[in-house]
Design an enzyme around this catalytic site. Structure first.
Site, PDB file in Angstrom:
ATOM      1  N   ASP A 177      58.093 -12.868  14.797  1.00 16.18           N
ATOM      2  CA  ASP A 177      59.237 -12.853  15.716  1.00 16.18           C
ATOM      3  C   ASP A 177      59.391 -14.310  16.111  1.00 16.18           C
ATOM      4  O   ASP A 177      58.557 -14.840  16.865  1.00 16.18           O
ATOM      5  CB  ASP A 177      58.957 -11.990  16.944  1.00 16.18           C
ATOM      6  CG  ASP A 177      60.173 -11.941  17.848  1.00 16.18           C
ATOM      7  OD1 ASP A 177      60.759 -13.015  18.126  1.00 16.18           O
ATOM      8  OD2 ASP A 177      60.574 -10.851  18.266  1.00 16.18           O
ATOM      9  N   HIS A 178      60.415 -14.978  15.590  1.00 18.90           N
ATOM     10  CA  HIS A 178      60.412 -16.435  15.738  1.00 18.90           C
ATOM     11  C   HIS A 178      60.532 -16.878  17.200  1.00 18.90           C
ATOM     12  O   HIS A 178      60.205 -18.003  17.539  1.00 18.90           O
ATOM     13  CB  HIS A 178      61.479 -17.100  14.848  1.00 18.90           C
ATOM     14  CG  HIS A 178      62.878 -17.024  15.377  1.00 18.90           C
ATOM     15  ND1 HIS A 178      63.650 -15.910  15.255  1.00 18.90           N
ATOM     16  CD2 HIS A 178      63.647 -17.933  16.023  1.00 18.90           C
ATOM     17  CE1 HIS A 178      64.847 -16.132  15.804  1.00 18.90           C
ATOM     18  NE2 HIS A 178      64.869 -17.364  16.278  1.00 18.90           N
ATOM     19  N   HIS A 240      63.246  -9.788  19.965  1.00 22.08           N
ATOM     20  CA  HIS A 240      63.174 -11.028  20.745  1.00 22.08           C
ATOM     21  C   HIS A 240      63.158 -10.791  22.264  1.00 22.08           C
ATOM     22  O   HIS A 240      62.311 -11.327  22.975  1.00 22.08           O
ATOM     23  CB  HIS A 240      64.352 -11.947  20.417  1.00 22.08           C
ATOM     24  CG  HIS A 240      64.509 -12.250  18.954  1.00 22.08           C
ATOM     25  ND1 HIS A 240      63.434 -12.398  18.110  1.00 22.08           N
ATOM     26  CD2 HIS A 240      65.602 -12.442  18.182  1.00 22.08           C
ATOM     27  CE1 HIS A 240      63.871 -12.664  16.884  1.00 22.08           C
ATOM     28  NE2 HIS A 240      65.183 -12.689  16.901  1.00 22.08           N
TER      29      HIS A 240
HETATM   30  C1  BG6 Z   1      67.906 -13.666  14.777  1.00 23.57           C
HETATM   31  C2  BG6 Z   1      69.046 -12.703  14.838  1.00 23.57           C
HETATM   32  O1  BG6 Z   1      66.694 -12.985  14.700  1.00 23.57           O
HETATM   33  O2  BG6 Z   1      67.924 -14.495  15.940  1.00 23.57           O
HETATM   34  C3  BG6 Z   1      70.360 -13.439  14.965  1.00 23.57           C
HETATM   35  O3  BG6 Z   1      69.057 -11.892  13.660  1.00 23.57           O
HETATM   36  C4  BG6 Z   1      70.337 -14.397  16.125  1.00 23.57           C
HETATM   37  O4  BG6 Z   1      71.439 -12.527  15.107  1.00 23.57           O
HETATM   38  C5  BG6 Z   1      69.094 -15.278  16.076  1.00 23.57           C
HETATM   39  O5  BG6 Z   1      71.503 -15.203  16.065  1.00 23.57           O
HETATM   40  C6  BG6 Z   1      68.952 -16.097  17.357  1.00 23.57           C
HETATM   41  O6  BG6 Z   1      67.911 -17.026  17.209  1.00 23.57           O
HETATM   42  P1  BG6 Z   1      67.946 -18.445  17.939  1.00 23.57           P
HETATM   43  O7  BG6 Z   1      66.645 -19.074  17.585  1.00 23.57           O
HETATM   44  O8  BG6 Z   1      69.150 -19.166  17.426  1.00 23.57           O
HETATM   45  O9  BG6 Z   1      68.074 -18.139  19.413  1.00 23.57           O
END
Ligand code: BG6
Length: 483
Positions: A177-178, A240
């Site tokens: 989960d980044h 997230h």
């Molecule tokens: C991804 C989603 O996991 O996270 C996207 O699939 C979203 O829809 C993105 O835009 C948001 O990540 P960050 O790092 O740009 O906040």
């Protein structure tokens, strides 16, 4: 900023989907930055694996192009770029067939960490795990890295966990989960558990409510077919926002170690009460003059939400009575993510009722302009009597950490290196993902059962009016979405 580079063991990292968008945009640039930081030991190699028939040299060209596209020129010195590219190799592979596996096996070295990054369609996760095992490519200490989405619901997540566990132990599976790799998200734990100041107040006795907002300005154009099957609930909340919520709500783990942290997060998810239908607002962008959500996904009748706001209750001693409000959406007014802890009013005002309007708020900005603001009440300067005013105690990382703060590593840098180090603290455990789906599934089933249609909202707004109404009903207010 002075960043400490922790040495890692040498490794062979195979990126399945090595020619794809995520590899080009995130994984390869992250590896390059770690290489420049001196964290890629001699001999460490990256092998792209995909269906296209490319030679090693052709793949190196592709990597060069990707880095040139996604890394600013001043951070891409030629000598470093060339040296990095030397570490790249390529294997043409059929994920569901037998082609290429013997070649891949032949390239694996003994006595180094073997990591396999599944940056492919989720439908291939199981096949890849199976083939790695069958062709004896993985070896006993291999690690696999699995991208989101991890399942579409509880049943599919369970079945995916079962397939992966047929071939790998839980300690070998790194579910990404980044958000957990973002510096500021890790900082949530530092703020909570590194200071004595906040933890005594971190409960329903002192906290009125908590708001978590992840607002985006982008729409879903380009990924319509994936997104329309997911919606904001599956795409953002189940993973997230749920992770942010867990880090804010969990009990202090005894150590910053994988199972200690993940056990506490799991307890939070399991203590969630079902969401009531009147505590959810779903929205879909639709305005004059620009493509609507339905245009973007090319379905004039789509009922998928591109915005969601919901109120969560936890049944445990710490949080009973303190609601958590989560909201996320596409095409909103600004790109901003923050967590705001809104404290209760002072119990008694010695200044004649004035304090009731002044609340302490701790706002943690995750992106952009990362930092924290604590709103405190002070006396308005001047001779005019005891008038109170709110002022911010403001900290941005940029001010606190100096001009090199731009070098804050991307989430993927931290996460990929944690895989090599064998540290699962910032990865989701199988039971955690299943618990999150177990809570999400009935919420989605309930709106599907009544064919709920999301409320339209203007692109560039703060979402549908009903989300504001949901808060007003309770005498509360969303924080403004602003850059
Ligand atoms: C991804 C989603 O996991 O996270 C996207 O699939 C979203 O829809 C993105 O835009 C948001 O990540 P960050 O790092 O740009 O906040």
């Amino acid at each position: 900023m002075v960043s400490r580079v922790i040495p890692v063991d040498s490794f062979d990292l195979v990126i399945f989907g090595g020619t794809g968008d995520l590899a080009r945009r995130k994984i390869l640039p992250a590896l390059f930055h770690r290489f420049v930081a001196g964290q890629m030991p001699d001999g460490a190699r990256v092998i792209g694996a995909a269906r296209s028939e490319l030679t090693d040299d052709e793949y190196r060209d592709l990597v060069r192009e990707a880095l040139t596209e996604f890394i600013p020129e001043d951070r891409l010195p030629d000598d470093q770029l060339n040296a990095f590219i030397e570490r790249m190799g390529y294997v043409c592979i059929d994920a569901t067939g037998e082609d290429g596996w013997a070649d891949l096996k032949g390239r694996m070295r003994e006595d180094v960490v073997r990591a396999f990054y599944f940056s492919v369609s989720p439908s291939l996760f199981g096949a890849l795990a199976e083939r790695l095992h069958e062709h004896d490519v993985a070896g006993p200490n291999a690690r696999i890295v699995v991208e989101k989405p991890f399942g579409h619901d509880l049943a599919s997540a369970r079945s995916l966990n079962a397939t992966l566990r047929e071939h790998f132990d839980e300690e070998q599976i790194y579910r990404i989960d980044h958000y957990l790799g973002k510096e500021t998200v890790q900082n949530l734990m530092a703020v909570r558990f590194g200071n004595v100041l906040f933890e005594p107040l971190w409960n329903s006795q002192y906290v009125d409510h908590i708001q978590i907002t992840v607002a985006e300005t982008v729409g879903v154009g380009g990924r319509g077919s994936y997104y329309d099957r997911s919606g904001a609930m599956r795409d953002m909340v189940q993973n997230h926002l749920m992770q942010l919520f867990c880090l804010i709500a969990m009990e202090p783990p005894s150590r910053f170690e994988p199972d200690a942290v993940r056990d506490e997060k799991l307890k939070v998810i399991r203590a969630l009460e079902p969401v009531q239908p009147n505590e959810i607002v779903r929205g879909q962008y639709a305005g004059d003059g620009e493509p609507s959500y339905r245009d973007d996904v090319e379905d004039p009748r789509s009922r998928t939400e591109s915005f969601i706001a919901l109120k969560l209750h936890l049944s445990n001693w710490r949080w009973a009575g303190t609601p958590f409000y989560l909201r996320t959406g596409k095409k909103l007014r600004a790109r901003t993510s923050e967590i705001a802890v809104v404290f209760k009013d002072a119990p008694h005002s010695i200044f004649g009722g004035e304090t009731a309007r002044h609340r302490n708020v701790l706002a943690i900005r995750l992106q952009p302009n990362e930092g924290m603001t604590l709103r405190v009440t002070i006396k308005e300067p001047g001779p005019g009597g005891m008038r109170l005013v709110d002022v911010p105690l403001d900290m941005t990382f940029a001010d606190a950490l100096g001009p090199d703060v731009e070098d804050v590593p991307d989430a993927y840098e931290r996460l990929v290196m944690d895989v090599i180090r064998g540290n699962q603290t910032l990865f989701m455990r199988g039971d955690e993902v299943e618990a999150a789906w177990a809570w999400t599934d009935p919420v989605i089933a309930a709106w599907e059962a009544r064919s709920d249609v999301p409320k339209p909202y203007e692109p560039g707004s703060a979402g549908p009016e009903d989300a504001a109404v949901m808060m007003h009903r309770e005498g509360r207010k969303w924080r403004e979405i602003k850059a």
